[in-house]
Motif scaffolding. Structure first.
Motif, mmCIF file in Angstrom:
data_model
loop_
_atom_site.group_PDB
_atom_site.id
_atom_site.type_symbol
_atom_site.label_atom_id
_atom_site.label_comp_id
_atom_site.label_asym_id
_atom_site.label_seq_id
_atom_site.Cartn_x
_atom_site.Cartn_y
_atom_site.Cartn_z
ATOM 1 N N SER A 120 16.997 6.651 1.963
ATOM 2 C CA SER A 120 17.376 5.785 3.076
ATOM 3 C C SER A 120 16.157 5.396 3.895
ATOM 4 N N GLY A 121 16.075 4.106 4.228
ATOM 5 C CA GLY A 121 14.990 3.611 5.064
ATOM 6 C C GLY A 121 13.730 3.238 4.336
ATOM 7 N N ASP A 122 13.656 3.478 3.033
ATOM 8 C CA ASP A 122 12.416 3.203 2.308
ATOM 9 C C ASP A 122 12.165 1.703 2.148
ATOM 10 N N GLY A 123 10.890 1.354 2.170
ATOM 11 C CA GLY A 123 10.430 0.042 1.769
ATOM 12 C C GLY A 123 9.665 0.152 0.468
ATOM 13 N N THR A 124 9.130 -0.946 0.006
ATOM 14 C CA THR A 124 8.401 -0.937 -1.263
ATOM 15 C C THR A 124 7.216 0.011 -1.229
ATOM 16 N N GLN A 125 6.536 0.109 -0.073
ATOM 17 C CA GLN A 125 5.363 0.969 0.031
ATOM 18 C C GLN A 125 5.720 2.441 -0.159
ATOM 19 N N HIS A 126 6.924 2.819 0.287
ATOM 20 C CA HIS A 126 7.340 4.214 0.156
ATOM 21 C C HIS A 126 7.731 4.527 -1.286
ATOM 22 N N VAL A 127 8.379 3.565 -1.951
ATOM 23 C CA VAL A 127 8.699 3.753 -3.364
ATOM 24 C C VAL A 127 7.415 3.877 -4.176
ATOM 25 N N LEU A 128 6.420 3.048 -3.865
ATOM 26 C CA LEU A 128 5.141 3.142 -4.568
ATOM 27 C C LEU A 128 4.545 4.539 -4.426
ATOM 28 N N TRP A 129 4.556 5.091 -3.220
ATOM 29 C CA TRP A 129 4.008 6.429 -3.013
ATOM 30 C C TRP A 129 4.763 7.451 -3.839
ATOM 31 N N ARG A 130 6.089 7.346 -3.844
ATOM 32 C CA ARG A 130 6.897 8.313 -4.590
ATOM 33 C C ARG A 130 6.641 8.224 -6.089
ATOM 34 N N LEU A 131 6.484 7.003 -6.594
ATOM 35 C CA LEU A 131 6.202 6.837 -8.026
ATOM 36 C C LEU A 131 4.831 7.410 -8.378
ATOM 37 N N GLU A 132 3.883 7.305 -7.441
ATOM 38 C CA GLU A 132 2.541 7.825 -7.698
ATOM 39 C C GLU A 132 2.467 9.338 -7.523
ATOM 40 N N HIS A 133 3.529 9.920 -6.969
ATOM 41 C CA HIS A 133 3.512 11.365 -6.694
ATOM 42 C C HIS A 133 4.642 12.085 -7.414
ATOM 43 N N MET A 141 0.844 -1.185 0.000
ATOM 44 C CA MET A 141 0.000 0.000 0.000
ATOM 45 C C MET A 141 0.883 1.241 0.000
ATOM 46 N N PRO A 142 0.700 2.153 -0.961
ATOM 47 C CA PRO A 142 1.536 3.352 -1.014
ATOM 48 C C PRO A 142 1.481 4.126 0.300
ATOM 49 N N THR A 143 2.664 4.435 0.818
ATOM 50 C CA THR A 143 2.765 5.099 2.117
ATOM 51 C C THR A 143 3.866 6.152 2.053
ATOM 52 N N ASP A 144 3.576 7.348 2.583
ATOM 53 C CA ASP A 144 4.606 8.392 2.584
ATOM 54 C C ASP A 144 5.333 8.437 3.922
ATOM 55 N N ARG A 145 6.413 9.205 3.945
ATOM 56 C CA ARG A 145 7.157 9.485 5.183
ATOM 57 C C ARG A 145 7.319 11.005 5.325
ATOM 58 N N LEU A 146 6.278 11.735 4.939
ATOM 59 C CA LEU A 146 6.336 13.190 4.929
ATOM 60 C C LEU A 146 6.473 13.788 6.326
ATOM 61 N N ASP A 147 6.248 12.984 7.361
ATOM 62 C CA ASP A 147 6.439 13.474 8.717
ATOM 63 C C ASP A 147 7.913 13.659 9.063
ATOM 64 N N GLN A 148 8.801 13.133 8.191
ATOM 65 C CA GLN A 148 10.239 13.299 8.394
ATOM 66 C C GLN A 148 10.714 14.419 7.458
ATOM 67 N N PRO A 149 11.122 15.553 8.009
ATOM 68 C CA PRO A 149 11.456 16.717 7.175
ATOM 69 C C PRO A 149 12.454 16.429 6.066
ATOM 70 N N TRP A 150 13.496 15.654 6.354
ATOM 71 C CA TRP A 150 14.502 15.391 5.318
ATOM 72 C C TRP A 150 13.889 14.628 4.151
ATOM 73 N N GLY A 167 5.220 -6.548 -2.597
ATOM 74 C CA GLY A 167 5.592 -5.150 -2.704
ATOM 75 C C GLY A 167 6.503 -4.880 -3.884
ATOM 76 N N ILE A 168 7.483 -5.747 -4.099
ATOM 77 C CA ILE A 168 8.387 -5.574 -5.247
ATOM 78 C C ILE A 168 7.621 -5.742 -6.551
ATOM 79 N N ASP A 169 6.733 -6.723 -6.594
ATOM 80 C CA ASP A 169 5.897 -6.895 -7.781
ATOM 81 C C ASP A 169 5.098 -5.629 -8.071
ATOM 82 N N ALA A 170 4.568 -5.013 -7.009
ATOM 83 C CA ALA A 170 3.772 -3.806 -7.191
ATOM 84 C C ALA A 170 4.617 -2.656 -7.725
ATOM 85 N N VAL A 171 5.857 -2.539 -7.233
ATOM 86 C CA VAL A 171 6.752 -1.488 -7.724
ATOM 87 C C VAL A 171 7.082 -1.726 -9.194
ATOM 88 N N VAL A 172 7.413 -2.963 -9.545
ATOM 89 C CA VAL A 172 7.719 -3.278 -10.941
ATOM 90 C C VAL A 172 6.513 -2.959 -11.824
#
Length: 464
Positions: free
Chosen positions: A70-83, A1-10, A116-121
């Motif tokens: 750094s620290g990303d999982g597949t869900q975070h990559v999915l969010w970034r690709l969708e945004h 599931m696409p998930t962001d980490r926008l709570d982390q300023p960097w 998750g990897i399948d979803a990113v691909v």
């Protein structure tokens, strides 16, 4: 599931920065997508985290964009690709290395990581329809035994899942971090923390090794020369241990032969399996090759017995390891397996550097180990590399002799392996390789194959 980490300023700032970079670089031919292993390329902290020179050599000079967080999982990559992080781009290749955090700090199992990897691909295929994807296997670590098992399961799944996808090439380079069968933790900077942490992130040398291991495949996918001459790549690790598919353009369709071998295995139920390169390929048997140079000696040795010929022209040990991993031995129960591989490892081309005798011996040893693992009931005959070159002083003679010496030392007293070096049977007293036996100095004639057939009959492989 696409998930962001926008709570982390960097993380939020990096995402915004990359959106601007993507908008400013619509013609970028190459993307690297992932977590800290990719993000790290932006570091220049000597001695352990000085990755920027490696980035500039292999990726920056190509105009690549670094989409590692750094620290990303597949869900975070999915969010970034969708945004927006790939919007408007049309790269030739996207290199994807993701998943280690899913089985790590995110505490997700192998199945969820695979999904998750399948979803990113799938998202990359949707967003970048003209881009080829170089999917890297999860790198080894020593965080925990549970993570190691999960990562291995993920890599096995990915190898099978993407074996026949024309847009996705799977490459597992984990072998570069192995030494004497164990993880070489000195090539990870985490182990030099105070207090030390588990090996997870390659250090300066390890990251360079990664780039060099990836480079031949990446350059081929980009349709350009390697950034470093092939002979200089992979000198810090053994390419003979990294499973890769077709390398050399030859007179046949390599992938079609692989598919033919899988089909033949299901119908033949072979009593004998022959594994090797063109020397095996050109002998005879099923699946039929582009030529059969020794059909009479084949019939003399095997008669009507079902025999599977898994010889592939121009193969090296790394090609055989790929073919075994992709199922060519699955479901078989032969009485005998004959392995004759390694001669092509000793020759360099624009697609692979020449290996040393020690590297070739290690590659052959791994092939034998994979055969033993998958076919534990079979008797294994390992052939020494046949002589090459017309005369005793020809360039390949000494490397072949040294490789065979190493193989004899390793397998000569192994009760499970019959090692046979029959090179002297082909040679005249002065070391000349007769044209009547090896017309092109590499491949046997019918008479040459008869000598090989006789040696196999001596160990008990005979026609019924």
């Amino acid at each position: 599931m696409p998930t962001d980490r926008l709570d982390q300023p960097w993380w939020a700032a990096r995402h915004a920065q990359l959106l601007a970079q993507v908008q400013a670089s619509p013609r970028a031919p190459l993307l690297l997508i992932g977590d800290s292993m990719t993000h790290n390329y932006e570091k220049a902290q000597a001695p352990d985290e000085d990755f920027l020179p490696t980035w500039e050599t292999f990726y920056g000079a190509r105009g690549a964009i670094n989409l590692g967080f750094s620290g990303d999982g597949t869900q975070h990559v999915l969010w970034r690709l969708e945004h927006g992080e790939v919007d408007g781009l049309q790269p030739k290749v996207a290199v994807l290395l993701i998943g280690t955090n899913n089985t790590g700090w995110l505490q997700q199992g192998a199945l969820d990581t695979q999904l998750g990897i399948d979803a990113v691909v799938a998202k990359l295929e949707q967003k970048l329809p003209d881009t080829r994807i170089l999917l890297l296997g999860l790198l080894p670590s020593d965080i925990s035994a549970e993570k190691t098992r999960a990562d291995a399961a993920v890599n096995r799944y990915l190898a099978e899942r993407y074996a026949d996808n024309p847009r996705v090439t799977f490459l597992d380079i984990g072998a570069i971090f192995q030494r004497d069968g164990k993880l070489d933790t000195t090539r990870f900077y985490d182990t030099r923390f105070s207090p030390p942490a588990g090996a997870l992130h390659p250090d300066t040398i390890g990251q360079r090794m990664m780039a060099e291991a990836i480079e031949p495949t990446l350059a081929r996918m980009l349709g350009e020369p390697t950034r470093v001459p092939m002979a200089q790549l992979g000198t810090a690790f053994n390419p003979a241990l990294i499973p890769v598919p077709w390398l050399e353009q030859d007179s046949y369709d390599w992938f079609a032969r692989h598919r033919g071998a899988l089909a033949a295995a299901r119908t033949l139920h072979p009593e004998v399996v022959m594994i090797g390169d063109s020397i095996t390929h050109f002998w005879s048997g099923e699946p039929r090759g582009v030529r059969a140079s020794g059909p009479e000696s084949w019939r003399w040795l095997y008669g009507e017995r079902p025999v599977l010929n898994l010889g592939f022209g121009w193969d090296r040990t790394q090609n055989v390891l790929w073919r075994i991993r992709q199922g060519e031995l699955d479901g078989l129960d032969p009485r005998w397996v004959v392995v004759n591989i390694g001669t092509n490892n000793l020759t360099g081309t624009e697609h692979a550097r020449a290996s040393t005798p020690a590297e070739v011996a290690a590659g052959v040893e791994e092939v034998v180990a994979q055969v033993r693992t998958r076919l534990p009931r079979a008797k294994v005959v390992l052939m020494g590399i046949f002589p090459r070159g017309r005369h005793a002083g020809d360039a390949l003679r000494k490397p072949i002799e040294e490789t065979n010496r190493l193989l004899a030392a390793r397998f000569g007293k192994d009760p499970n392996i019959r090692f046979m070096d029959i090179g002297s049977r082909f040679l005249q007293k002065d070391g000349t390789l007769p044209e009547a036996l090896f017309p092109d100095t590499t491949h046997p004639s019918e008479a040459g194959y008869r000598i090989w057939a006789q040696s196999l009959r001596e160990v008990g492989i005979t026609a019924p």
